[in-house]
Motif scaffolding. Structure first.
Motif, short mmCIF file in Angstrom:
data_model
loop_
_atom_site.label_atom_id
_atom_site.label_comp_id
_atom_site.label_asym_id
_atom_site.label_seq_id
_atom_site.Cartn_x
_atom_site.Cartn_y
_atom_site.Cartn_z
N ASP A 151 0.84 -1.20 0.00
CA ASP A 151 0.00 0.00 0.00
C ASP A 151 0.87 1.24 0.00
OD1 ASP A 151 0.07 1.20 2.99
OD2 ASP A 151 0.10 -0.99 3.10
N ALA A 152 0.27 2.36 -0.39
CA ALA A 152 1.03 3.58 -0.59
C ALA A 152 1.68 4.09 0.69
CB ALA A 152 0.13 4.66 -1.19
N ALA A 153 1.00 3.97 1.82
CA ALA A 153 1.56 4.47 3.08
C ALA A 153 2.83 3.70 3.44
CB ALA A 153 0.53 4.37 4.20
N ALA A 156 5.59 4.65 1.04
CA ALA A 156 6.14 5.96 1.35
C ALA A 156 7.13 5.88 2.50
CB ALA A 156 5.02 6.94 1.68
N ALA A 194 -2.70 7.17 -7.82
CA ALA A 194 -2.79 7.56 -6.41
C ALA A 194 -1.56 7.10 -5.63
CB ALA A 194 -4.06 6.99 -5.79
N HIS A 195 -1.03 5.96 -5.99
CA HIS A 195 0.17 5.43 -5.33
C HIS A 195 1.37 6.34 -5.60
CE1 HIS A 195 2.51 1.94 -3.71
NE2 HIS A 195 3.47 2.52 -4.42
N VAL A 197 1.38 9.45 -6.50
CA VAL A 197 1.16 10.76 -5.87
C VAL A 197 1.51 10.70 -4.39
CG1 VAL A 197 -0.62 12.41 -5.18
CG2 VAL A 197 -0.53 11.59 -7.55
N ALA A 198 1.03 9.68 -3.67
CA ALA A 198 1.26 9.60 -2.24
C ALA A 198 2.74 9.46 -1.91
CB ALA A 198 0.47 8.43 -1.65
N VAL A 199 3.43 8.56 -2.61
CA VAL A 199 4.85 8.34 -2.31
C VAL A 199 5.69 9.55 -2.73
CG1 VAL A 199 6.84 6.86 -2.72
CG2 VAL A 199 4.57 5.84 -2.51
N ARG A 201 4.80 12.67 -2.90
CA ARG A 201 4.60 13.78 -1.97
C ARG A 201 5.35 13.54 -0.66
NH1 ARG A 201 -1.77 15.09 -3.47
NH2 ARG A 201 -1.25 16.56 -5.16
N ALA A 202 5.46 12.30 -0.24
CA ALA A 202 6.25 11.99 0.96
C ALA A 202 7.74 12.27 0.70
CB ALA A 202 6.04 10.54 1.37
N ALA A 235 2.25 16.37 -8.35
CA ALA A 235 2.94 15.72 -7.23
C ALA A 235 4.41 15.47 -7.54
CB ALA A 235 2.24 14.40 -6.88
#
Length: 279
Positions: A151-153, A156, A194-195, A197-199, A201-202, A235
């Motif tokens: 998962d993206a979290a 990241a 979405a994956h 973008v999340a990583v 941005r981290a 992102a």
């Protein structure tokens, strides 16, 4: 003195970045053909000529002089696909950062997943190479990314930890962080939007929190191609291309998307300068 580009215009800080790694796909003759086509197609692009979009190409070592001769005059930077952790000396087969800089190399790709998997390079080795590059004024293109799909979290957290490890002890300076989830390299499609973008941005937040990395850039690789950058909602600062750039027309389409990103950022900066509030 204000730096001057190959076109004679004053250098501007790029608002988008597009890189290409040729890996070992081309022989020297076919690479020369590609360099010539790219010099015409990409060198004529207004966003590249103005400095709004930064473009770099990393060929093989034997193709380096050809790439520089074709591409540097039209404002495309040239780099190398790896660099030694050592200073000049008795290191047979190594290419030092000092020699890269002397030869006109601007970027050095470091820590690619293939180097880690096939040649056993560790975070410690990657950090030593990044240190050597920065010491000699060569900008590391630092490849980071999780090995397994998750998962993206979690991705990241793992990728930011890798970034910190890969820059441990490195001197201050700009880096280009290429987020390349290992499981997406060579795949039919890039990682989900979405994956990415999340990583990304981290990674951006981690860079922004470190004053030593002022001016650093986050780009995405891993089956990146035309149509992706426009979906990433700003992102990332651009893309790191592989096989999709073998077609100069596809390369140019990505540059069009990077130019649109750069224009959006320029408009936001203008709004912020006008009343202190970015709209």
């Amino acid at each position: 003195m204000t730096p001057v580009s190959a076109h004679g215009a004053a250098h501007r800080t790029p608002r988008a970045t597009v890189g290409v790694s040729l890996k070992a796909y081309f022989g020297r003759r076919s690479a020369r053909v590609w360099f010539g086509e790219v010099a015409v197609a990409v060198g004529a692009h207004e966003a590249v000529r103005s400095g709004a979009v930064e473009v770099f190409v990393v060929p093989t070592y034997l193709q380096f002089d050809d790439a520089r001769d074709y591409l540097a005059p039209v404002g495309i930077h040239v780099g190398v696909q790896d660099v030694s952790a050592h200073e000049p000396g008795a290191y047979t087969g190594e290419i030092t950062a000092a020699e890269v800089a002397e030869s006109g190399g601007v970027f050095a790709e470091i820590g690619h997943a293939e180097r880690r998997r096939l040649f056993g390079e560790t975070d410690e080795v990657t950090a030593a190479k990044a240190t050597a590059a920065l010491r000699h004024g060569v900008t590391p293109v630092l490849c980071v990314g999780e090995s397994e799909r998750t998962d993206a979290a979690a991705a990241a957290r793992a990728t930011v930890a890798q970034l910190h490890a890969d820059l441990a002890g490195a001197p201050a300076g700009r880096v280009v962080v290429a987020y390349e989830p290992v499981w997406a390299i060579g795949a039919p499609e890039p990682a989900p939007t979405a994956h990415i973008v999340a990583v990304s941005r981290a990674l951006r937040a981690a860079l922004d929190a470190d004053p030593a990395r002022a001016g650093s850039t986050v780009i995405y690789g891993g089956s990146a191609g035309p149509g992706l950058l426009a979906r990433l909602d700003g992102a990332v600062d651009g893309l790191f291309l592989g096989r999709f750039a073998h077609d100069p027309a596809a390369f140019t389409r990505v540059l069009d998307e990077a130019a649109a990103l750069a224009a959006t950022r320029a408009d936001a900066d203008a709004d912020a300068d006008g009343d202190g509030v970015a709209r």
